[in-house]
Design an enzyme around this catalytic site. Sequence first.
Site, PDB file in Angstrom:
ATOM      1  N   GLU A   1     -15.899 -82.249-115.847  1.00 26.79           N
ATOM      2  CA  GLU A   1     -16.612 -81.506-114.813  1.00 26.79           C
ATOM      3  C   GLU A   1     -17.551 -80.481-115.434  1.00 26.79           C
ATOM      4  O   GLU A   1     -17.194 -79.787-116.386  1.00 26.79           O
ATOM      5  CB  GLU A   1     -15.619 -80.799-113.892  1.00 26.79           C
ATOM      6  CG  GLU A   1     -16.296 -80.031-112.756  1.00 26.79           C
ATOM      7  CD  GLU A   1     -15.319 -79.590-111.692  1.00 26.79           C
ATOM      8  OE1 GLU A   1     -14.798 -80.490-110.993  1.00 26.79           O
ATOM      9  OE2 GLU A   1     -15.053 -78.390-111.587  1.00 26.79           O
TER      10      GLU A   1
ATOM     11  N   THR B   1     -20.309 -79.314-109.930  1.00 26.71           N
ATOM     12  CA  THR B   1     -19.831 -78.409-108.893  1.00 26.71           C
ATOM     13  C   THR B   1     -20.966 -77.705-108.160  1.00 26.71           C
ATOM     14  O   THR B   1     -22.102 -77.668-108.608  1.00 26.71           O
ATOM     15  CB  THR B   1     -18.922 -77.323-109.483  1.00 26.71           C
ATOM     16  OG1 THR B   1     -19.732 -76.386-110.213  1.00 26.71           O
ATOM     17  CG2 THR B   1     -17.883 -77.917-110.413  1.00 26.71           C
TER      18      THR B   1
ATOM     19  N   ALA C   1     -20.122 -70.749-105.254  1.00 26.32           N
ATOM     20  CA  ALA C   1     -19.500 -70.269-104.023  1.00 26.32           C
ATOM     21  C   ALA C   1     -20.509 -70.279-102.884  1.00 26.32           C
ATOM     22  O   ALA C   1     -21.637 -69.808-103.026  1.00 26.32           O
ATOM     23  CB  ALA C   1     -18.954 -68.855-104.225  1.00 26.32           C
TER      24      ALA C   1
ATOM     25  N   HIS D   1     -20.156 -82.560-106.082  1.00 24.78           N
ATOM     26  CA  HIS D   1     -19.396 -81.786-105.103  1.00 24.78           C
ATOM     27  C   HIS D   1     -20.253 -81.574-103.855  1.00 24.78           C
ATOM     28  O   HIS D   1     -21.466 -81.380-103.947  1.00 24.78           O
ATOM     29  CB  HIS D   1     -19.017 -80.422-105.681  1.00 24.78           C
ATOM     30  CG  HIS D   1     -17.932 -80.500-106.705  1.00 24.78           C
ATOM     31  ND1 HIS D   1     -17.076 -79.453-106.964  1.00 24.78           N
ATOM     32  CD2 HIS D   1     -17.557 -81.503-107.542  1.00 24.78           C
ATOM     33  CE1 HIS D   1     -16.230 -79.805-107.905  1.00 24.78           C
ATOM     34  NE2 HIS D   1     -16.505 -81.038-108.277  1.00 24.78           N
TER      35      HIS D   1
ATOM     36  N   ALA E   1     -12.571 -79.587 -94.635  1.00 29.96           N
ATOM     37  CA  ALA E   1     -12.972 -80.721 -95.470  1.00 29.96           C
ATOM     38  C   ALA E   1     -12.798 -82.046 -94.744  1.00 29.96           C
ATOM     39  O   ALA E   1     -13.593 -82.974 -94.933  1.00 29.96           O
ATOM     40  CB  ALA E   1     -12.174 -80.716 -96.772  1.00 29.96           C
TER      41      ALA E   1
ATOM     42  N   LYS F   1      -6.666 -86.148 -94.498  1.00 29.83           N
ATOM     43  CA  LYS F   1      -7.940 -86.368 -95.203  1.00 29.83           C
ATOM     44  C   LYS F   1      -7.990 -87.766 -95.814  1.00 29.83           C
ATOM     45  O   LYS F   1      -9.036 -88.427 -95.787  1.00 29.83           O
ATOM     46  CB  LYS F   1      -8.140 -85.302 -96.280  1.00 29.83           C
ATOM     47  CG  LYS F   1      -8.482 -83.932 -95.740  1.00 29.83           C
ATOM     48  CD  LYS F   1      -8.990 -82.986 -96.811  1.00 29.83           C
ATOM     49  CE  LYS F   1      -7.902 -82.516 -97.725  1.00 29.83           C
ATOM     50  NZ  LYS F   1      -8.386 -81.464 -98.661  1.00 29.83           N
TER      51      LYS F   1
ATOM     52  N   GLN G   1      -6.325 -79.316-108.478  1.00 25.80           N
ATOM     53  CA  GLN G   1      -6.676 -78.056-109.117  1.00 25.80           C
ATOM     54  C   GLN G   1      -5.964 -78.005-110.471  1.00 25.80           C
ATOM     55  O   GLN G   1      -4.978 -78.696-110.702  1.00 25.80           O
ATOM     56  CB  GLN G   1      -6.226 -76.885-108.247  1.00 25.80           C
ATOM     57  CG  GLN G   1      -6.541 -75.521-108.834  1.00 25.80           C
ATOM     58  CD  GLN G   1      -6.177 -74.381-107.902  1.00 25.80           C
ATOM     59  OE1 GLN G   1      -7.051 -73.778-107.311  1.00 25.80           O
ATOM     60  NE2 GLN G   1      -4.900 -74.095-107.766  1.00 25.80           N
TER      61      GLN G   1
END
Length: 290
Positions: A18, A49, A52, A78, A128, A169, A180
């Site tokens: 990533e 990514t 924020a 992302h 999500a 989901k 994570q």
Amino acid sequence: MLVREILNSASEPVFSFEFFPPKRDEDWDTLFETIANLNHLHPSYVSVTYGAGGSTRSRTHDLVTKIQKETGLTVVSHLTCICSDREETSSILEHYLEHGITNVLALRGDKPASAATLAEAIKDFPHAIDLVRFIRKNFPSIGIGVAGFPEGHPETPNRLKEIELLKEKVDAGADYIVTQLFFDNRDYFDFVERCRIAGIDVPIIAGIMPVTTKKGMIRMSELALGARIPSHLLKKVLETENDGDVAKIGIDWATAQVQELIDRQVRGIHFYTLNLADATMKIFKNISRI
């Protein structure tokens, strides 16, 4: 190639990396040096990514298309709910398909600093799952990943409810789960078992980030809320005088994690690189592949 196809066709654990888009233009060349170095390790895919609140979203799109064009790597972008509406999301996904990008990681995202509350930043996708449903309905050819939390989602302390929401989901169209970061593999394997008990049968990719500095360890704890640093690792890091030795401790710890994950034949291992190649390359040098 879709990530689900990569995972389903692999006979051994797949590896992925990533990256995040640099905020300064002068850092792009450095990032691509990192990508070039890590490309020698033959990752199955890489991901990019958002900041924020999607604060780097335009740079994310630029980086995703640049990696796709210049390296030929499968890229996962992302995509967050925060500050996003249906029209803009459709435009982004159409742009990706035009450039051969067919994978996204669908996330709720973090509250931007400019918003007083999370609710202020929500537009068409409150959660999500709403983004997953939208993509699956309107862009069925796109592969979708979602996030999982081995030590529990920080906003859902009820672990039974957490897994229930994750299953929703997956049922809505997610192809795989990427976790994570975690530092104790027992948390990952317990999480996988909880998912299987609940009927979640998609691949669950393990997220790994080695500790490399004391400040970085503190920063990890802030960004990855709920992530637990085992006392043995914490003690060794805090007793160490310089960051060079901290990095060695962190790399050795992550190497042991990755080796066990390989030995137990997990479907995939995802490295959070922080746009640096050194730690990941040392871990790869230390491990024994199946």
